[in-house]
Design an enzyme around this catalytic site. Structure first.
Site, PDB file in Angstrom:
ATOM      1  N   ASP A 301       0.864  -1.169   0.000  1.00 29.93           N
ATOM      2  CA  ASP A 301       0.000   0.000   0.000  1.00 29.93           C
ATOM      3  C   ASP A 301       0.905   1.225   0.000  1.00 29.93           C
ATOM      4  O   ASP A 301       1.874   1.278   0.752  1.00 29.93           O
ATOM      5  CB  ASP A 301      -0.892  -0.014   1.244  1.00 29.93           C
ATOM      6  CG  ASP A 301      -1.806   1.185   1.297  1.00 29.93           C
ATOM      7  OD1 ASP A 301      -2.359   1.541   0.251  1.00 29.93           O
ATOM      8  OD2 ASP A 301      -1.950   1.768   2.382  1.00 29.93           O
ATOM      9  N   THR A 303       0.458   4.620   0.789  1.00 28.17           N
ATOM     10  CA  THR A 303       0.439   5.506   1.948  1.00 28.17           C
ATOM     11  C   THR A 303       0.792   4.731   3.209  1.00 28.17           C
ATOM     12  O   THR A 303       0.166   3.730   3.536  1.00 28.17           O
ATOM     13  CB  THR A 303      -0.954   6.151   2.102  1.00 28.17           C
ATOM     14  OG1 THR A 303      -1.315   6.774   0.879  1.00 28.17           O
ATOM     15  CG2 THR A 303      -0.952   7.173   3.216  1.00 28.17           C
ATOM     16  N   ASP A 535      -1.377  -0.374   6.571  1.00 29.36           N
ATOM     17  CA  ASP A 535      -1.482   0.269   7.876  1.00 29.36           C
ATOM     18  C   ASP A 535      -2.874   0.820   8.142  1.00 29.36           C
ATOM     19  O   ASP A 535      -3.173   1.225   9.261  1.00 29.36           O
ATOM     20  CB  ASP A 535      -0.458   1.403   8.003  1.00 29.36           C
ATOM     21  CG  ASP A 535      -0.751   2.562   7.056  1.00 29.36           C
ATOM     22  OD1 ASP A 535      -1.487   2.352   6.077  1.00 29.36           O
ATOM     23  OD2 ASP A 535      -0.236   3.665   7.304  1.00 29.36           O
TER      24      ASP A 535
END
Length: 775
Positions: A301, A303, A535
């Site tokens: 991912d 970000t 996250d």
């Protein structure tokens, strides 16, 4: 919240008092990352092999000489080493698990507090925000657009809107909005704990390695029983000396048992856990270490993984004059009590600019919608979100696309007729564009180069604009990063086609949480072993379904709860060490399995031949103790902890069998041939056994050489040292007497060496040929 009361009569206005909390039932549940000390001791002491070896040890002490009972010390050594190593790993896991526990926000004595999960009590008022995991069951008393994902419990993909009076269950997580609920079931009474109580104690994911070793043990146990009985019968029938017969039978049975295989597997796993723990990496499921070794696709991912956490507001670009842009931004960003990084960046820039803006209706941000908004009455309805979702055309759309192509994160602030239309093609007017700065992690370049070198394919999967994600990927030098795929154009119902597109492309933008999950499934369907990092709450489902879920330490509580591995220091650069440790563990366990099972197979073949032929067993227990220590025990300990970089492949059991079976059969044939070749009417049993022991050592030492390849300086030193120690054992009178060795006849010794050389050459050819075969 004034005056709100739950159905259970618990006034939720102020939450519990400290006195009430002290007297209430607490939320204590077993940790999933480790088992209890008593369970560790039982697992290492009360084993079938320890029972068998214990009985054989007692027989030797009663009927034989104590030197032949040295193998009994294996029980003590195995148990002590296994217990020490696993307790060491348990302490590391428990210590890191405490660090990983996200505090829970509760209201007590009228104040918001952060408490540890085990300090939550029955009746607590628990506050929720997007990304929070529900640890206990309860009843909602306040909802401000609260949406809860219950897919981990029910399998239903769509988030559920929760209102006051609704029930919420542990194991679910908040994906949007905020709210509060009163805890009605805690600890082992909670739904998720009752659903999988055993898994909560000590959860073991599927492990080909553990399953393979368990199968070896099971089948060997069934072989030991009949072959051991045959061997005992033949030794008793053809030996005048009862003690000698028992000693020969025990020698064969003990050698058949791969007593150190389970120990070395446990040590390798435990040491791997400790090594990763020192790098602030929490392994929540031990077999996850095995998954690390098999990964060939890593889904990242953007970000929080490739970019550092947090954002800064860069600039606001008005598209229309006379609009209250700053006030509207501050008002929309201030809606959520638990703001995401985007809202935090806007809040930090526009503090106290939303006075007088009161929301009548709100829609919280979610990864699926990709926008948030509110109806501020006479000030109108305002939304903030992704330009390519909210806008279809116009100047705002064009300018946002140009900015996104540079890698900038862009948001659009728009007026809307109502909150029901944005993102669905309804009329919205772009008022301003907002750009945010993101920092690429300084360790990202080096980490990505490592994965490229190791043959691990990287897929960048993000909810952001495809052009912005592509710009980041190009800046990091990711192959294929210049071509980004808009996930909104991907097929939803054709997994085969989706898998082809995933294999052919590297960067994907505007990916929804459900699509991330489908991406993982489609890659797995094409035979890939998939690791997923993330996250945010939008990564939870994909992390859970991936072969290996890796969460960042700064990630949401829900993300860290479902991941098998948590990088507590939030460092992307830790991933190469994580993967490297997995490869080390798996490759080295395969090496030591080859050693132990070669011994098992030569013992089985020897016992069968000796039992059928009705002759004496060619060596005593003390002989096998000496040879096994030098060719298996000591080398296996070092080989199990050695570094390696080769990616593991499926097929552990067949590969081990293709090596151990031919090597074991040839070792057994050489030993028996040597024992018979030197036997004359005038030679003693000890002299005959010495020749057999020399052959046994030389052939199994050559097996060790083959397994230790490539022979680095320390591996060459290790196998060389074992040969030197054996020569010393043959040369020192005290050691000769202790191990009952008589290497006095040069002719017999040369015969043993000659047979060993031929056998070594045959073993080399046989394992090479067997290695080319496919099941």
């Amino acid at each position: 919240m004034d005056g709100i009361t739950s159905a259970h009569g618990l006034t939720s206005e102020q939450g519990l008092t400290s006195a009430q909390a002290a007297a209430a039932k607490t939320n204590r549940v077993p940790r999933r990352s480790s088992r209890s000390l008593s369970a560790i001791v039982r697992a290492n002491v009360f084993t079938l092999f320890n029972l068998v070896i214990g009985v054989l040890w007692a027989l030797i002490l009663i009927f034989g000489e104590w030197q032949d009972g040295l193998f009994g010390l294996v029980i003590v050594a195995n148990a002590l080493i296994g217990i020490v190593q696993e307790v060491r790993a348990k302490r590391m896991l428990d210590r890191l698990a405490v660090v990983n526990e996200a505090p829970v926000r509760v209201r007590r004595d009228g104040e918001e507090r952060l408490v540890h999960p085990h300090e939550v009590v029955l009746g607590d008022l628990i506050l929720l925000g997007a990304g929070d995991r529900l640890l206990v069951d309860g009843e909602v008393v306040r909802s401000e657009g609260l949406e809860v994902d219950e897919s981990l419990l029910t399998g239903e993909a769509d988030p559920v809107h929760k209102h006051a009076g609704d029930q919420v269950l542990s194991g679910s997580f908040a994906v949007a909005g905020s709210g509060a609920f009163v805890a009605t079931r805690v600890g082992t009474d909670a739904y998720a704990v009752k659903l999988a109580e055993e898994a909560s104690r000590f959860h073991l994911a599927h492990s080909e390695l553990r399953e393979g070793v368990a199968n070896f043990i099971k089948y060997i146990t069934w072989l030991v029983i009949p072959i051991g009985a045959l061997l005992i019968y033949s030794q008793l029938k053809h030996s005048a000396d009862f003690g000698t017969a028992i000693t020969g039978a025990v020698a064969g049975i003990v050698t058949m048992i791969p007593e150190g295989l389970v120990l070395m597997t446990s040590i390798a796993f435990a040491v791997g856990v400790v090594r990763l723990g020192r790098r602030r990496c929490l392994v929540q499921e031990l077999p996850a270490i095995e998954g690390l070794a098999r990964v060939d696709v890593l889904c990242l991912d953007k970000t929080g993984t490739l970019t550092a956490g947090g954002m800064e507001l860069e600039q606001v670009l008005p598209l229309r004059d006379g609009e209250p842009v700053e006030e509207a931004l501050a008002a929309v960003a201030g809606l959520d009590d638990h703001p995401n990084p985007t809202a935090q960046a806007i809040r930090a820039h526009y503090r106290d600019r939303s006075d007088g803006w009161t929301a009548r209706e709100t829609v919280p941000f979610s990864s699926a919608r990709k926008w948030s908004g509110a109806d501020f009455g006479e000030r109108g309805a305002w939304v903030l979100g992704a330009p390519d979702v909210l806008l279809q055309e116009g100047e705002g759309y064009r300018r946002s696309a140009e900015l996104a192509a540079t890698g900038t994160r862009v948001l659009a602030l728009c007026r809307a007729d109502s909150l029901a239309t944005p993102g669905e093609g309804g009329p919205v007017e772009a008022v301003a564009l907002v750009t945010l700065k993101q920092r690429i992690r300084p360790d990202a370049h080096e980490t990505l180069r490592y994965f490229a070198k190791q043959g691990v394919t990287v897929k960048v999967i993000s909810g952001d604009n495809p052009e912005a994600v592509s710009a980041i990927a190009v800046g990091l030098g990711i192959p294929g990063g210049d071509r980004a795929v808009d996930a909104r154009a991907l097929p939803d119902d054709d997994e085969a086609k989706l898998g082809e597109l995933l294999d052919a492309n590297t960067v994907f933008g505007r990916v929804t949480p459900q699509q991330k999950r489908r991406f993982v499934s489609a890659l797995q369907a094409r035979g890939h072993t998939v690791a997923m990092t993330g996250d945010g709450v939008n990564d939870v489902l994909a992390l859970k379904d991936a072969d290996l879920g890796i969460a960042m330490g700064a990630g949401s509580p829900a993300t860290k709860a479902v991941a098998q591995v948590v990088l507590l220091d939030n460092k992307f650069a830790t991933l190469p060490y994580v993967v490297g440790e997995g490869r080390r563990v798996l490759a080295n366990i395969e090496r030591v399995s080859n050693l132990f099972l070669t011994k098992t197979f030569y013992a089985i073949v020897l016992s069968l031949l000796v039992g059928v032929a009705g002759v004496m067993f060619p060596f005593a227990p003390r002989h096998s103790t000496l040879v096994n220590a030098l060719t298996i025990g000591v080398p296996a300990f070092f080989l199990a902890l050695a570094p390696t970089f080769e990616r593991s492949k499926p097929g552990f059991v067949p590969r081990v069998l293709r090596f151990a079976v031919p090597a074991g059969v040839l070792c057994a044939g050489a030993v028996l041939l040597s024992f018979w070749a030197v036997h004359t009417g005038t030679s003693t049993l000890v002299e005959d056994q010495t020749s057999a022991v020399i052959t046994l050592f030389l052939t199994t030492w050559w097996v060790l050489v083959l397994i230790a390849r490539p022979l680095t300086w320390w591996r060459a030193g290790l196998v060389g040292a074992m040969a030197v120690l054996f020569v010393i054992a043959l040369s020192i009178p005290f050691v000769q007497d202790f191990f009952a060795l008589q290497p006095d006849d040069a002719v017999n010794d040369l015969i043993a060496v000659g047979i060993s050389l031929v056998a070594a050459a045959a073993i080399s050819v046989a394992v090479k040929v067997a290695g080319t075969l496919r099941p």
